[in-house]
Scaffold this motif. Structure first.
Motif, short mmCIF file in Angstrom:
data_model
loop_
_atom_site.label_atom_id
_atom_site.label_comp_id
_atom_site.label_asym_id
_atom_site.label_seq_id
_atom_site.Cartn_x
_atom_site.Cartn_y
_atom_site.Cartn_z
N GLU A 195 55.90 5.09 -5.65
CA GLU A 195 56.05 6.39 -5.22
C GLU A 195 57.43 5.88 -4.28
O GLU A 195 58.55 6.59 -4.14
CB GLU A 195 55.71 7.86 -3.94
N ASN A 196 57.11 4.69 -3.50
CA ASN A 196 58.53 4.44 -3.20
C ASN A 196 59.16 3.08 -3.70
O ASN A 196 60.26 2.50 -3.16
CB ASN A 196 57.48 3.38 -1.87
N GLY A 197 59.01 3.35 -4.93
CA GLY A 197 60.26 1.79 -6.41
C GLY A 197 59.11 1.28 -6.74
O GLY A 197 57.57 1.85 -7.53
N ALA A 198 59.34 -0.07 -7.13
CA ALA A 198 58.45 -0.42 -8.58
C ALA A 198 57.98 -1.56 -8.00
O ALA A 198 58.96 -2.53 -7.18
CB ALA A 198 60.32 -1.13 -9.23
N GLU A 199 57.02 -1.97 -8.15
CA GLU A 199 56.50 -3.03 -7.92
C GLU A 199 55.74 -4.01 -8.68
O GLU A 199 55.23 -4.17 -9.63
CB GLU A 199 54.79 -2.55 -7.12
N ARG A 200 56.33 -5.04 -8.68
CA ARG A 200 56.60 -6.25 -9.37
C ARG A 200 55.25 -7.23 -9.04
O ARG A 200 55.09 -7.82 -7.66
CB ARG A 200 57.87 -7.55 -9.07
N LEU A 201 54.36 -6.86 -10.16
CA LEU A 201 53.40 -7.91 -9.92
C LEU A 201 53.24 -9.18 -10.09
O LEU A 201 52.31 -9.74 -9.18
CB LEU A 201 52.63 -7.11 -11.36
N SER A 202 54.39 -10.13 -10.35
CA SER A 202 54.53 -11.72 -9.89
C SER A 202 55.31 -11.72 -9.19
O SER A 202 56.08 -11.47 -8.77
CB SER A 202 54.58 -12.90 -11.51
N LYS A 203 54.33 -13.05 -8.36
CA LYS A 203 54.98 -13.67 -7.61
C LYS A 203 56.19 -14.89 -7.86
O LYS A 203 56.73 -15.38 -7.22
CB LYS A 203 54.42 -14.17 -5.82
N ARG A 204 56.24 -15.27 -9.38
CA ARG A 204 57.35 -16.26 -9.58
C ARG A 204 58.77 -16.10 -9.64
O ARG A 204 59.03 -15.13 -10.02
CB ARG A 204 56.79 -16.50 -11.05
N ASN A 205 58.79 -16.58 -8.84
CA ASN A 205 60.63 -16.43 -9.04
C ASN A 205 61.14 -16.64 -10.78
O ASN A 205 60.46 -17.13 -11.37
CB ASN A 205 61.48 -17.22 -8.47
N HIS A 206 62.26 -16.77 -10.40
CA HIS A 206 63.10 -16.65 -11.38
C HIS A 206 64.16 -17.65 -12.59
O HIS A 206 64.95 -17.92 -13.19
CB HIS A 206 64.46 -15.85 -12.29
N GLU A 207 64.01 -18.73 -11.59
CA GLU A 207 64.23 -19.70 -11.98
C GLU A 207 63.72 -20.87 -13.27
O GLU A 207 63.00 -20.90 -13.38
CB GLU A 207 64.59 -20.94 -10.56
N VAL A 208 64.83 -21.69 -13.66
CA VAL A 208 64.61 -22.77 -15.27
C VAL A 208 63.23 -22.99 -14.77
O VAL A 208 63.86 -23.65 -13.63
CB VAL A 208 65.29 -22.96 -15.58
N ILE A 209 62.57 -23.71 -14.89
CA ILE A 209 61.03 -24.28 -14.34
C ILE A 209 61.70 -26.43 -15.21
O ILE A 209 61.85 -25.98 -16.29
CB ILE A 209 59.39 -24.01 -14.83
N LEU A 210 62.29 -27.07 -14.81
CA LEU A 210 62.50 -28.54 -14.55
C LEU A 210 60.96 -28.86 -14.88
O LEU A 210 60.17 -29.30 -13.83
CB LEU A 210 63.58 -29.00 -13.44
N ILE A 211 60.70 -29.46 -16.38
CA ILE A 211 59.82 -30.36 -16.40
C ILE A 211 60.66 -31.99 -16.53
O ILE A 211 61.34 -31.92 -17.69
CB ILE A 211 58.73 -29.84 -17.68
N LYS A 212 59.84 -32.52 -15.72
CA LYS A 212 59.95 -33.84 -16.48
C LYS A 212 59.64 -34.45 -17.49
O LYS A 212 59.05 -34.71 -17.46
CB LYS A 212 60.33 -34.48 -14.53
N GLY A 213 60.22 -36.29 -17.85
CA GLY A 213 60.20 -36.56 -19.11
C GLY A 213 58.54 -37.11 -18.79
O GLY A 213 58.10 -37.19 -17.93
N ARG A 214 58.71 -37.56 -20.29
CA ARG A 214 56.99 -38.51 -20.16
C ARG A 214 57.57 -40.09 -19.46
O ARG A 214 58.14 -40.48 -18.77
CB ARG A 214 57.33 -38.76 -21.86
#
Length: 394
Positions: free
Chosen positions: A375-394
């Motif tokens: 009734e108050n709006g949209a509840e987003r279920l995930s708390k994860r942000n939307h930044e591109v996830i950086l994975i370091k090399g091997r």
């Protein structure tokens, strides 16, 4: 863990369907389901049956209901379902016998899945044996009913979302350059199924060019992830209650590409806009129009369907998309019958996933989140942000 629905919940769902029978003047409603991932949710909704293969029918009368499955499924079906019939000859023959026994040989019968699920030979047999019945597709009317989730259903959605995020967390811990896409997501299969997931649909988007992602959804491939690649991973699962959820984020494996990062920020901006805007009474086509305006102002274009309802089928109405004049039921845009489903309502669950790409289709961005409309709006279920996830090399 919500594994099966309580009797009171099932009775409420049947009551909603019977209200539709009265409202439309139907003699009955016939449900057609197939084990394909987008065409079996009606039987789970009505009979709590997770159809693992083949197909099935459901009949709801003013009094009484039946689920009719192929005889072979007697050995391979959900034993929780109390009112299932397994005819020895053929399911559609049993459907006809039930209609005749209940003196339904004329008038209008609503069919859920008539235009995009029922087998042609079954429809021809119904028309031949019960020629005075008018068979009409009632799929959109049913979508209006199931688009509003009960408290029990929303709890099931939230449970499924916890499971899918646990699977995604494992991917983040595991994924590295040098792996194939298949290897990178394999840990998520193990995790989500161990926690109670039933169906899964995992997709990836990538490119042979470094610092790019083509806007094409495919199953994870034996393609090796390289340094400076970008990869989009999209997970879709059903939780124990049978409700679908989606979760998608973007990965970078080295040097960040300025244009890819810009596209990702546009997607994040679109999701943020949805979170602030999607409230009861808001028109879904207006949300789509604003996303298209954002994309155009940035010299980009919207790609894939921006959002849709989600529940016991992975794609349900309403569609967050541009309205068209089509009369086809199976297309993922609002059609001629969707007027009542153009406005968000409390209790809807929306999977929102903007896809933004350059006009040359060489680079694209995509992320997804599930929202519950309150009734108050949209509840987003995930708390994860939307930044591109950086994975370091091997």
């Amino acid at each position: 863990m919500i594994i099966s629905i309580e009797k009171s919940e099932r009775e409420q769902r049947l009551s909603r369907v019977r209200s539709l029978i009265k409202e439309k003047g139907y003699k009955a409603i016939l449900f057609v389901a197939d084990s394909y991932l987008g065409k079996k949710g009606s039987l789970r909704y009505l009979f709590d049956n997770h159809l693992i293969h083949r197909y099935g029918y459901g009949i709801v009368l003013e009094e009484g209901q039946f689920q009719i499955l192929p005889s072979g499924l007697h050995w391979c079906t959900d034993r929780r379902v109390p009112d299932t019939l397994f005819p020895k000859d053929h399911e559609i023959l049993k459907v006809v016998r039930i209609f005749r026994k209940n003196n339904i040989d004329s008038g209008i019968v609503g069919v859920i899945g008539l235009n995009n699920t029922m087998k042609i030979e079954d429809y021809k047999y119904l028309s031949q044996e019960l020629p005075n019945i008018q068979w009409v597709d009632a799929s959109v009317a049913f979508e209006e009913i199931r688009s509003i989730k009960s408290e029990t259903e929303i709890a099931g959605v939230k449970e499924a979302n916890r499971i899918i995020e646990a699977g995604f967390d494992r991917i983040i811990e595991h994924i590295r350059p040098g792996m194939t896409e298949e290897e990178a997501v394999s840990v998520a299969y193990e995790t989500v199924h161990a926690l109670g997931a039933k169906d899964t649909l995992f997709l990836t988007l990538s490119s042979e060019e470094k610092g790019a992602v083509e806007p094409i959804f495919l199953n994870p491939r034996p393609r090796i992830i390289k340094d400076n690649d970008y990869l989009i991973v999209s997970l879709e699962i059903t939780g124990p209650s049978g409700h679908w959820v989606e979760h998608s984020r973007m990965f970078c494996f080295g040097n960040r590409d300025e244009e890819m990062e810009r596209l990702a920020r546009l997607v994040a901006r679109g999701i943020d806009y949805a979170e602030k805007t999607m409230k009861p009474g808001v028109k879904v086509t207006d949300v789509q129009a604003e996303l298209e305006r954002m994309a155009a102002d940035a010299g980009t274009v919207c790609g894939h369907l921006t959002g849709h309802g989600i529940g016991m089928d992975v794609i349900e109405r309403p569609f967050v998309a541009r309205q068209t004049g089509t009369s086809f039921i199976g297309v993922e845009v609002p059609g001629e019958e969707d007027e009542q489903l153009l406005y968000l309502k409390e209790g809807m669950v929306i999977s929102f996933h903007p896809q933004i790409m350059n006009p040359d289709m060489k680079k694209s961005a995509y992320m997804s989140d599930v929202f519950v409309i309150t009734e108050n709006g949209a509840e987003r279920l995930s708390k994860r942000n939307h930044e591109v996830i950086l994975i370091k090399g091997r």
